[in-house]
Design a protein around this motif. Structure first.
Motif, mmCIF file in Angstrom:
data_model
loop_
_atom_site.group_PDB
_atom_site.id
_atom_site.type_symbol
_atom_site.label_atom_id
_atom_site.label_comp_id
_atom_site.label_asym_id
_atom_site.label_seq_id
_atom_site.Cartn_x
_atom_site.Cartn_y
_atom_site.Cartn_z
ATOM 1 N N SER A 183 0.561 -1.506 0.094
ATOM 2 C CA SER A 183 -0.103 0.119 0.074
ATOM 3 C C SER A 183 0.612 0.864 0.166
ATOM 4 C CB SER A 183 -0.497 -0.121 0.793
ATOM 5 O OG SER A 183 -1.651 1.453 1.132
ATOM 6 N N GLY A 184 0.776 2.235 -0.802
ATOM 7 C CA GLY A 184 1.499 3.286 -0.942
ATOM 8 C C GLY A 184 2.826 2.897 -1.745
ATOM 9 N N SER A 185 3.241 2.290 -2.023
ATOM 10 C CA SER A 185 4.515 2.432 -1.831
ATOM 11 C C SER A 185 5.259 2.116 -3.271
ATOM 12 C CB SER A 185 4.875 0.422 -1.667
ATOM 13 O OG SER A 185 4.219 0.065 -2.980
ATOM 14 N N ASN A 186 4.459 2.393 -4.403
ATOM 15 C CA ASN A 186 4.791 2.965 -6.132
ATOM 16 C C ASN A 186 3.780 3.697 -6.265
ATOM 17 O OD1 ASN A 186 5.779 2.480 -8.060
ATOM 18 N ND2 ASN A 186 4.386 0.353 -8.568
ATOM 19 N N SER A 187 3.374 5.223 -5.235
ATOM 20 C CA SER A 187 3.034 6.365 -5.642
ATOM 21 C C SER A 187 4.769 7.399 -6.612
ATOM 22 C CB SER A 187 2.566 6.762 -4.284
ATOM 23 O OG SER A 187 1.549 5.824 -3.722
ATOM 24 N N SER A 188 3.433 7.885 -7.325
ATOM 25 C CA SER A 188 5.394 8.786 -7.630
ATOM 26 C C SER A 188 3.902 10.086 -7.984
ATOM 27 C CB SER A 188 5.099 8.342 -9.571
ATOM 28 O OG SER A 188 3.759 8.028 -9.867
ATOM 29 N N GLY A 189 4.558 11.159 -8.033
ATOM 30 C CA GLY A 189 3.892 12.553 -8.003
ATOM 31 C C GLY A 189 4.556 13.713 -7.610
ATOM 32 N N ALA A 190 4.338 15.216 -7.382
ATOM 33 C CA ALA A 190 4.874 15.621 -6.900
ATOM 34 C C ALA A 190 4.520 15.500 -5.626
ATOM 35 C CB ALA A 190 4.909 17.602 -8.162
#
Length: 72
Positions: A38-45
């Motif tokens: 959960s949440g480990s592959n998030s990307s963004g500014a």
């Protein structure tokens, strides 16, 4: 027919192709599958992830998800 492109923000492209405008066909040259928690592959500014306990038990019964044979 021309395409109108608005504001674009690209942070990272690893071995991929980015097309803007008219594109008839895009076929993948490779395919991969990744399983993450959960949440480990998030990307963004700006990413804010608040998790409790995260467990990932994945059973994959597919032998081939996206065949890439013949994509030239």
């Amino acid at each position: 027919m021309p395409a109108l492109i608005g504001p674009v923000q690209i942070f990272n492209v690893e071995g991929g192709t980015v097309h803007f405008g008219d594109t008839a066909v895009i076929s993948p040259k490779s395919a991969a599958k990744t399983t993450t928690g959960s949440g480990s592959n998030s990307s963004g500014a700006f990413v804010a992830v608040l998790n409790g306990i995260s467990a990932n038990g994945t059973v994959d019964t597919n032998l081939i998800d996206q065949p890439t044979l013949g994509n030239n």
